[in-house]
Design an enzyme around this catalytic site. Structure first.
Site, mmCIF file in Angstrom:
data_model
loop_
_atom_site.group_PDB
_atom_site.id
_atom_site.type_symbol
_atom_site.label_atom_id
_atom_site.label_comp_id
_atom_site.label_asym_id
_atom_site.label_seq_id
_atom_site.Cartn_x
_atom_site.Cartn_y
_atom_site.Cartn_z
ATOM 1 N N ASP A 76 0.831 -1.204 0.000
ATOM 2 C CA ASP A 76 0.000 0.000 0.000
ATOM 3 C C ASP A 76 0.870 1.262 0.000
ATOM 4 O O ASP A 76 0.539 2.267 -0.632
ATOM 5 C CB ASP A 76 -0.921 0.007 1.222
ATOM 6 C CG ASP A 76 -1.793 -1.234 1.285
ATOM 7 O OD1 ASP A 76 -2.194 -1.723 0.215
ATOM 8 O OD2 ASP A 76 -2.052 -1.722 2.399
ATOM 9 N N HIS A 120 -5.132 -3.676 5.502
ATOM 10 C CA HIS A 120 -4.513 -4.024 4.211
ATOM 11 C C HIS A 120 -5.536 -4.588 3.236
ATOM 12 O O HIS A 120 -5.285 -5.566 2.559
ATOM 13 C CB HIS A 120 -3.377 -5.030 4.440
ATOM 14 C CG HIS A 120 -2.604 -5.374 3.202
ATOM 15 N ND1 HIS A 120 -2.077 -4.434 2.345
ATOM 16 C CD2 HIS A 120 -2.275 -6.587 2.659
ATOM 17 C CE1 HIS A 120 -1.468 -5.035 1.343
ATOM 18 N NE2 HIS A 120 -1.571 -6.346 1.509
#
Length: 329
Positions: free
Chosen positions: A149, A177
């Site tokens: 990310d 996530h």
């Protein structure tokens, strides 16, 4: 000896991840475990002229692979197949992660455990609950690798502003996530980056960071997901942690999904406020793993709104992972 084990080493993430780790002088023994093909992957990598020894282990050799490991990196799991629900997928991958965590508890209870296998929001609690059951849980040593990310954020913001160097720009990403649990703190990018964006651009950039994996699945026409970029992110995180642990390098920080007991004093107020036991945010690493969990910066109103949406989803994900172990005890 610094033995690093990759569990799921013959898969789409595991192979390039192992290749990247083979290049590090921090690792002396690289052990590759998978239910199929790990021996062949190890033989191939063993010809590379770096210092580490590479060994491969098959389906029945998990205990031998994990024996006395310093660090265990887990990209193991299966992709979703036609006709398979997300719940079906969770049950399969949760079982794989549970069995690997049991192997860690038996063979290398002091190892650092780095989890890539999705859904990370749930698989990290699974690992922690297994280690708790065996009395070997250390919250400073278990990490969910949410680095992709961060990597995506750095790349995507540079595409909107060419003056930003993606390699040297690290965007803090908090929450979890997956999807709405991914909260990029774009307001922390210097030189007024966020102020230069319209609301529509900010929405689009945030969505792209949260659902970047969908771009890859679509581009691969359903034949795969983000494996190469995830391997890069996983190697970056692993080597950062090893640098802090083995070389004593200070000031090394990455966003990662951890049990908040890893720095209980720093996170007590946040835990009470949110009811969360796990959360991704900036962590500084040290000899023992988590040195400290860095305090959250002041969020913009936009980011606070994202976090408010993320929290209930995170609670559900965490409970699902933890209950997979506790309800079967």
């Amino acid at each position: 000896m610094v033995k690093v084990v990759v569990c799921g080493a013959a898969g789409g993430i595991g192979q390039p991840l192992s290749l990247l780790l083979k290049q590090s002088d921090l690792i002396t023994d690289l052990a590759l475990y998978d239910v199929v093909n790990a021996v062949g992957v190890a033989a191939d990598l063993s010809h590379i002229n770096t210092k580490s020894k590479v060994t491969g282990y098959g389906k029945t050799e998990m205990d031998e692979a994990l024996k006395n490991a310093h660090t265990v990196v887990i990209p193991a799991g299966v992709p979703r197949k036609p006709g398979m629900t997300r719940d079906d997928l969770f049950k399969i991958n949760a079982g794989i992660i549970r069995d690997l965590a049991e192997g860690v508890a038996r063979n290398c209870p002091n190892a650092f455990v780095l989890v890539i296998s999705n859904p990370v929001n749930s698989t990290v609690p699974i690992v922690c609950e297994v280690l708790k059951k065996h009395g070997v849980f250390d919250p400073k040593k278990v990490f969910g690798i949410s680095t992709l990310d961060v990597v995506r954020s750095s790349r995507f913001v540079s595409e909107l502003n060419s003056s930003i160097d993606p390699k040297n720009t690290r965007v803090t990403v908090i929450g979890g996530h997956s999807g709405v649990t991914i909260v990029p703190l774009l307001s922390q990018i210097p030189n007024g980056f966020v102020d230069s964006l319209s609301k529509e651009q900010l929405d689009a950039l945030t969505y792209r960071i949260q659902y970047g994996g969908d771009e890859v699945v679509k581009a691969k026409d359903g034949a795969g997901s983000a494996t190469l970029s995830m391997a890069y992110a996983g190697a970056r995180f692993t080597l950062t942690v090893l640098s802090a642990i083995l070389e004593g390098r200070s000031g090394l920080v990455e966003s990662t999904y951890v049990n908040l007991e890893a720095d209980a004093a720093a996170t007590a107020a946040f835990k009470e406020q949110t009811g969360l036991d796990y959360f991704a945010q900036d962590v500084e690493f040290g000899r023992n793993g988590v040195e400290k969990i860095v305090a959250l910066p002041k969020l913009s109103a936009y980011e606070q709104g994202l976090l408010d949406v993320a929290i209930p989803e995170l609670k559900t994900n965490i409970a699902k992972g933890a209950s997979f172990i506790t309800d079967s005890a």
